[in-house]
Design a protein around this motif. Structure first.
Motif, PDB file in Angstrom:
ATOM      1  N   PHE A   1       0.935  -1.257  -0.070  1.00 36.83           N
ATOM      2  CA  PHE A   1       0.207  -0.034  -0.107  1.00 36.83           C
ATOM      3  C   PHE A   1       0.862   1.282   0.126  1.00 36.83           C
ATOM      4  CE2 PHE A   1      -2.269   3.135   2.661  1.00 36.83           C
ATOM      5  CZ  PHE A   1      -2.978   3.708   1.621  1.00 36.83           C
ATOM      6  N   ILE A   2       1.889   1.366   0.743  1.00 38.58           N
ATOM      7  CA  ILE A   2       2.624   2.301   0.930  1.00 38.58           C
ATOM      8  C   ILE A   2       3.592   2.704  -0.502  1.00 38.58           C
ATOM      9  CG2 ILE A   2       5.134   3.248   1.682  1.00 38.58           C
ATOM     10  CD1 ILE A   2       4.188   1.777   4.325  1.00 38.58           C
ATOM     11  N   ALA A   3       3.706   1.665  -1.148  1.00 32.41           N
ATOM     12  CA  ALA A   3       4.394   1.540  -2.410  1.00 32.41           C
ATOM     13  C   ALA A   3       3.625   2.232  -3.504  1.00 32.41           C
ATOM     14  CB  ALA A   3       5.018   0.377  -3.015  1.00 32.41           C
ATOM     15  N   TRP A   4       2.235   1.793  -3.382  1.00 33.70           N
ATOM     16  CA  TRP A   4       1.097   2.234  -4.382  1.00 33.70           C
ATOM     17  C   TRP A   4       1.056   3.720  -4.079  1.00 33.70           C
ATOM     18  CZ3 TRP A   4      -3.625   4.562  -3.768  1.00 33.70           C
ATOM     19  CH2 TRP A   4      -4.482   4.399  -4.715  1.00 33.70           C
ATOM     20  N   GLN A   5       0.736   4.211  -2.832  1.00 39.29           N
ATOM     21  CA  GLN A   5       0.697   5.690  -2.583  1.00 39.29           C
ATOM     22  C   GLN A   5       1.674   6.422  -3.066  1.00 39.29           C
ATOM     23  OE1 GLN A   5       0.374   5.446   1.867  1.00 39.29           O
ATOM     24  NE2 GLN A   5      -1.316   6.701   1.608  1.00 39.29           N
ATOM     25  N   ASN A   6       2.979   5.691  -3.199  1.00 42.68           N
ATOM     26  CA  ASN A   6       4.127   6.520  -3.825  1.00 42.68           C
ATOM     27  C   ASN A   6       4.374   6.500  -5.102  1.00 42.68           C
ATOM     28  OD1 ASN A   6       5.071   7.589  -1.473  1.00 42.68           O
ATOM     29  ND2 ASN A   6       6.061   5.561  -0.825  1.00 42.68           N
ATOM     30  N   GLY A   7       3.355   5.903  -5.961  1.00 42.39           N
ATOM     31  CA  GLY A   7       3.268   5.729  -7.369  1.00 42.39           C
ATOM     32  C   GLY A   7       3.658   4.407  -7.843  1.00 42.39           C
ATOM     33  N   VAL A   8       3.863   3.679  -7.116  1.00 47.00           N
ATOM     34  CA  VAL A   8       4.298   2.202  -7.770  1.00 47.00           C
ATOM     35  C   VAL A   8       3.019   1.433  -8.185  1.00 47.00           C
ATOM     36  CG1 VAL A   8       5.320   0.160  -7.364  1.00 47.00           C
ATOM     37  CG2 VAL A   8       6.323   2.091  -6.260  1.00 47.00           C
ATOM     38  N   ARG A   9       2.851   1.240  -9.449  1.00 55.13           N
ATOM     39  CA  ARG A   9       1.513   0.422  -9.929  1.00 55.13           C
ATOM     40  C   ARG A   9       1.928  -0.863 -10.522  1.00 55.13           C
ATOM     41  NH1 ARG A   9       0.167   4.322  -7.241  1.00 55.13           N
ATOM     42  NH2 ARG A   9      -1.459   5.618  -7.635  1.00 55.13           N
ATOM     43  N   ASN A  10       1.293  -1.954 -10.423  1.00 54.63           N
ATOM     44  CA  ASN A  10       1.523  -3.345 -11.203  1.00 54.63           C
ATOM     45  C   ASN A  10       2.906  -3.587 -10.735  1.00 54.63           C
ATOM     46  OD1 ASN A  10      -0.791  -3.254 -12.376  1.00 54.63           O
ATOM     47  ND2 ASN A  10      -0.092  -1.836 -13.952  1.00 54.63           N
ATOM     48  N   ALA A  11       3.099  -3.703  -9.300  1.00 52.14           N
ATOM     49  CA  ALA A  11       4.509  -4.142  -8.965  1.00 52.14           C
ATOM     50  C   ALA A  11       4.299  -5.924  -9.020  1.00 52.14           C
ATOM     51  CB  ALA A  11       4.652  -3.758  -7.341  1.00 52.14           C
ATOM     52  N   PRO A  12       5.189  -6.529  -9.197  1.00 50.70           N
ATOM     53  CA  PRO A  12       5.338  -8.035  -9.283  1.00 50.70           C
ATOM     54  C   PRO A  12       4.510  -8.498  -7.904  1.00 50.70           C
ATOM     55  CG  PRO A  12       7.485  -7.338  -9.907  1.00 50.70           C
ATOM     56  CD  PRO A  12       6.721  -5.976  -9.349  1.00 50.70           C
ATOM     57  N   GLU A  13       4.873  -8.052  -6.705  1.00 43.09           N
ATOM     58  CA  GLU A  13       4.422  -8.163  -5.712  1.00 43.09           C
ATOM     59  C   GLU A  13       2.807  -8.232  -5.609  1.00 43.09           C
ATOM     60  OE1 GLU A  13       6.490  -4.429  -4.638  1.00 43.09           O
ATOM     61  OE2 GLU A  13       6.892  -6.349  -5.752  1.00 43.09           O
ATOM     62  N   ASP A  14       2.184  -7.432  -6.597  1.00 46.92           N
ATOM     63  CA  ASP A  14       0.716  -7.315  -6.533  1.00 46.92           C
ATOM     64  C   ASP A  14       0.176  -8.305  -7.186  1.00 46.92           C
ATOM     65  OD1 ASP A  14       0.785  -4.887  -4.868  1.00 46.92           O
ATOM     66  OD2 ASP A  14       0.712  -3.758  -6.787  1.00 46.92           O
ATOM     67  N   ASN A  15       1.069  -8.793  -8.401  1.00 47.14           N
ATOM     68  CA  ASN A  15       0.379  -9.956  -9.335  1.00 47.14           C
ATOM     69  C   ASN A  15       0.679 -11.260  -9.365  1.00 47.14           C
ATOM     70  OD1 ASN A  15      -1.300  -7.713 -10.315  1.00 47.14           O
ATOM     71  ND2 ASN A  15       0.473  -6.751 -10.956  1.00 47.14           N
ATOM     72  N   ASP A  16       2.172 -11.354  -8.998  1.00 49.90           N
ATOM     73  CA  ASP A  16       2.853 -12.502  -8.993  1.00 49.90           C
ATOM     74  C   ASP A  16       2.538 -13.538  -7.841  1.00 49.90           C
ATOM     75  OD1 ASP A  16       4.702 -14.706  -9.280  1.00 49.90           O
ATOM     76  OD2 ASP A  16       6.357 -13.646  -9.434  1.00 49.90           O
TER      77      ASP A  16
END
Length: 177
Positions: free
Chosen positions: A34-49
């Motif tokens: 969530f913190i990464a997403w708030q900082n603009g990270v979208r579609n990170a491997p840890e979200d989908n893998d």
């Protein structure tokens, strides 16, 4: 007396269904994803893998052996930043086999709801999740019951929400401007 089985162990023992009713607008704001997403990270491997997000592997395993997994989320609109994040990462849940629907809170006013988020497993067991006001897990974060009246309340609430809710692919969260 031995320790209670974990939620994962209980899910793995499901034969037919596992349904999850979510009632909060904020969870685990300390979650690094969530913190990464708030900082603009979208579609990170840890979200989908699935290798990096074990929940996806568990869902695929359960669905693969015939267990229906459904999740219904009641959300306030405009949605919180956390719900926006949750919506963003839910595509991976759906790809893994989970069915997810969203219900704007205004449309749930006449539904009798349990006081806490819950899982209903095989229509016989309820697992309640407990959170602090900040959305972090409470120290006694799970309680279990097979009380028939409680199972009936939670199952009825879930089904009423599910009937009204919008499938994930069709839900477009109202955001703050």
């Amino acid at each position: 007396m031995g320790a209670e089985p974990t939620l994962e162990q209980r899910l793995r023992s499901c034969q037919r269904s596992a349904v999850h009713l979510e009632l909060r607008d904020c969870y685990m704001r300390s979650d690094p994803r969530f913190i990464a997403w708030q900082n603009g990270v979208r579609n990170a491997p840890e979200d989908n893998d699935p290798a990096l997000r074990p929940w996806l592997t568990l869902v695929a395993e359960l669905v693969g052996r015939g267990v229906e997994i459904r999740r219904a989320r009641i959300v306030s609109e405009p949605v919180s930043d956390y719900i926006e994040f949750e919506h963003h990462v839910t595509d991976a849940n759906v790809t893994a086999g989970e069915q997810v629907r969203w219900l704007p809170r205004r449309q749930a006013s006449d539904i009798a709801l349990p006081g806490n988020d819950c899982w209903i497993l095989d229509d016989r067991l309820v697992v309640f999740h407990h959170f602090g006001g900040d959305g972090e897990l409470a120290p006694d974060d799970e309680t279990f019951t097979d009380d028939p009246a409680t199972v009936k309340l939670c199952s009825s609430a879930f089904e009423a929400v599910w009937e009204r809710a919008v499938p994930h692919t069709e839900y477009h969260p109202a955001r703050r401007r």
